[in-house]
Design an enzyme around this catalytic site. Structure first.
Site, PDB file in Angstrom:
ATOM      1  N   VAL A   1       0.979  -1.048  -0.118  1.00 26.41           N
ATOM      2  CA  VAL A   1       0.073   0.070  -0.097  1.00 26.41           C
ATOM      3  C   VAL A   1       0.955   1.260   0.085  1.00 26.41           C
ATOM      4  O   VAL A   1       0.635   2.035  -0.677  1.00 26.41           O
ATOM      5  CB  VAL A   1      -0.961   0.041   1.215  1.00 26.41           C
ATOM      6  CG1 VAL A   1      -1.709   1.457   1.357  1.00 26.41           C
ATOM      7  CG2 VAL A   1      -2.101  -1.252   0.954  1.00 26.41           C
TER       8      VAL A   1
ATOM      9  N   THR B   1       2.340   1.816  -3.510  1.00 21.73           N
ATOM     10  CA  THR B   1       1.529   2.119  -4.312  1.00 21.73           C
ATOM     11  C   THR B   1       0.946   3.606  -4.174  1.00 21.73           C
ATOM     12  O   THR B   1       1.003   4.505  -5.049  1.00 21.73           O
ATOM     13  CB  THR B   1       0.382   1.351  -4.422  1.00 21.73           C
ATOM     14  OG1 THR B   1       0.739  -0.066  -4.773  1.00 21.73           O
ATOM     15  CG2 THR B   1      -0.731   1.689  -5.443  1.00 21.73           C
ATOM     16  N   GLU B   2       0.961   4.076  -2.831  1.00 23.28           N
ATOM     17  CA  GLU B   2       0.305   5.141  -2.555  1.00 23.28           C
ATOM     18  C   GLU B   2       1.368   6.556  -2.835  1.00 23.28           C
ATOM     19  O   GLU B   2       1.041   7.452  -3.174  1.00 23.28           O
ATOM     20  CB  GLU B   2      -0.147   5.168  -1.093  1.00 23.28           C
ATOM     21  CG  GLU B   2      -1.612   4.370  -0.985  1.00 23.28           C
ATOM     22  CD  GLU B   2      -2.865   5.076  -1.539  1.00 23.28           C
ATOM     23  OE1 GLU B   2      -2.753   6.193  -1.954  1.00 23.28           O
ATOM     24  OE2 GLU B   2      -3.921   4.479  -1.387  1.00 23.28           O
ATOM     25  N   SER B   3       2.317   5.975  -1.945  1.00 21.05           N
ATOM     26  CA  SER B   3       3.471   7.335  -1.982  1.00 21.05           C
ATOM     27  C   SER B   3       5.004   7.070  -2.257  1.00 21.05           C
ATOM     28  O   SER B   3       5.598   7.768  -2.263  1.00 21.05           O
ATOM     29  CB  SER B   3       3.454   7.751  -0.451  1.00 21.05           C
ATOM     30  OG  SER B   3       4.102   6.916   0.300  1.00 21.05           O
TER      31      SER B   3
ATOM     32  N   TYR C   1      -5.236   0.504  -8.863  1.00 19.79           N
ATOM     33  CA  TYR C   1      -4.737   0.362  -7.461  1.00 19.79           C
ATOM     34  C   TYR C   1      -4.870  -1.011  -7.099  1.00 19.79           C
ATOM     35  O   TYR C   1      -3.725  -1.383  -6.385  1.00 19.79           O
ATOM     36  CB  TYR C   1      -5.606   1.659  -6.835  1.00 19.79           C
ATOM     37  CG  TYR C   1      -5.132   1.222  -5.375  1.00 19.79           C
ATOM     38  CD1 TYR C   1      -4.211   2.213  -4.918  1.00 19.79           C
ATOM     39  CD2 TYR C   1      -5.782   0.676  -4.296  1.00 19.79           C
ATOM     40  CE1 TYR C   1      -3.690   2.140  -3.456  1.00 19.79           C
ATOM     41  CE2 TYR C   1      -5.729   0.588  -2.985  1.00 19.79           C
ATOM     42  CZ  TYR C   1      -4.502   1.445  -2.490  1.00 19.79           C
ATOM     43  OH  TYR C   1      -4.204   1.478  -1.268  1.00 19.79           O
TER      44      TYR C   1
END
Length: 187
Positions: free
Chosen positions: A56, A59-61, A167
């Site tokens: 996560v 993928t997010e940051s 995502y």
């Protein structure tokens, strides 16, 4: 004779590159881990697979703690301020305030609690929880109720939001990579 020698050198070079690429050092360079102690602690505290947390965050940051999205999501796990505020109240996080969302430990704790919450809400179904992390649980429940998507990994392409579809696919891909590379590092 020169061609055979060139071919042999090229073959050895390619073999060397292949062997180098397939080493743990190269894999760990391609899929780095930052904030391992914080992730490990949050994973244990909220009973979430640390490889899922890593995926996560990647993928997010991409492990950038100060990242703020165009929509206003903050930190490593890209938490929307309203969601983070709700989580802080729900989870009774003592002493946490919104201004600390870009602190890696705070962000990982809040984001992991939320992942845990979504996993419980969706009976441990990681695919549904990830879709809800991105699009919101209301959207996922609507898709399920209206039979737009059956919630399965095999039918991820039926998720109506392209961003959420990609995502979920990316997080699952990264989780598998991190599991292969770091399976012994988080025990």
């Amino acid at each position: 004779m020169r061609r055979k020698r060139r071919a042999a050198v090229l073959l050895l070079l390619l073999l060397g590159v292949f062997l180098l690429i397939n080493t743990p050092f190269i894999w760990k360079w391609m899929y780095p881990v930052k904030y391992q102690p914080e992730i490990k602690l949050a994973a244990e505290r909220f009973n979430v697979d640390p490889m899922l947390i890593l995926a996560v965050i990647r993928t997010e940051s991409a492990f950038e703690p100060k990242r703020v999205s165009k929509k206003g999501a903050v930190g490593l796990m890209q938490l929307m301020p309203d969601t983070a505020n709700w989580i802080i109240k729900q989870a009774k996080f003592q002493g946490l305030a919104m201004e600390y969302l870009d602190d890696p430990k705070v962000n990982i704790d809040i984001g992991t609690w939320y992942l845990s919450y979504l996993l419980k809400q969706f009976d441990g179904d990681k695919v549904l929880a990830l879709a809800a992390y991105n699009a919101g649980p209301g959207s996922v429940n609507k898709w399920l109720t209206q039979e737009i998507w059956d919630g399965s990994r095999e039918r991820v392409e039926d998720i109506p939001y392209g961003e959420t579809r990609h995502y979920v696919q990316r997080v699952l891909y990264y989780q598998e990579k991190y599991q292969k590379i770091y399976h012994n590092d988080f025990k």
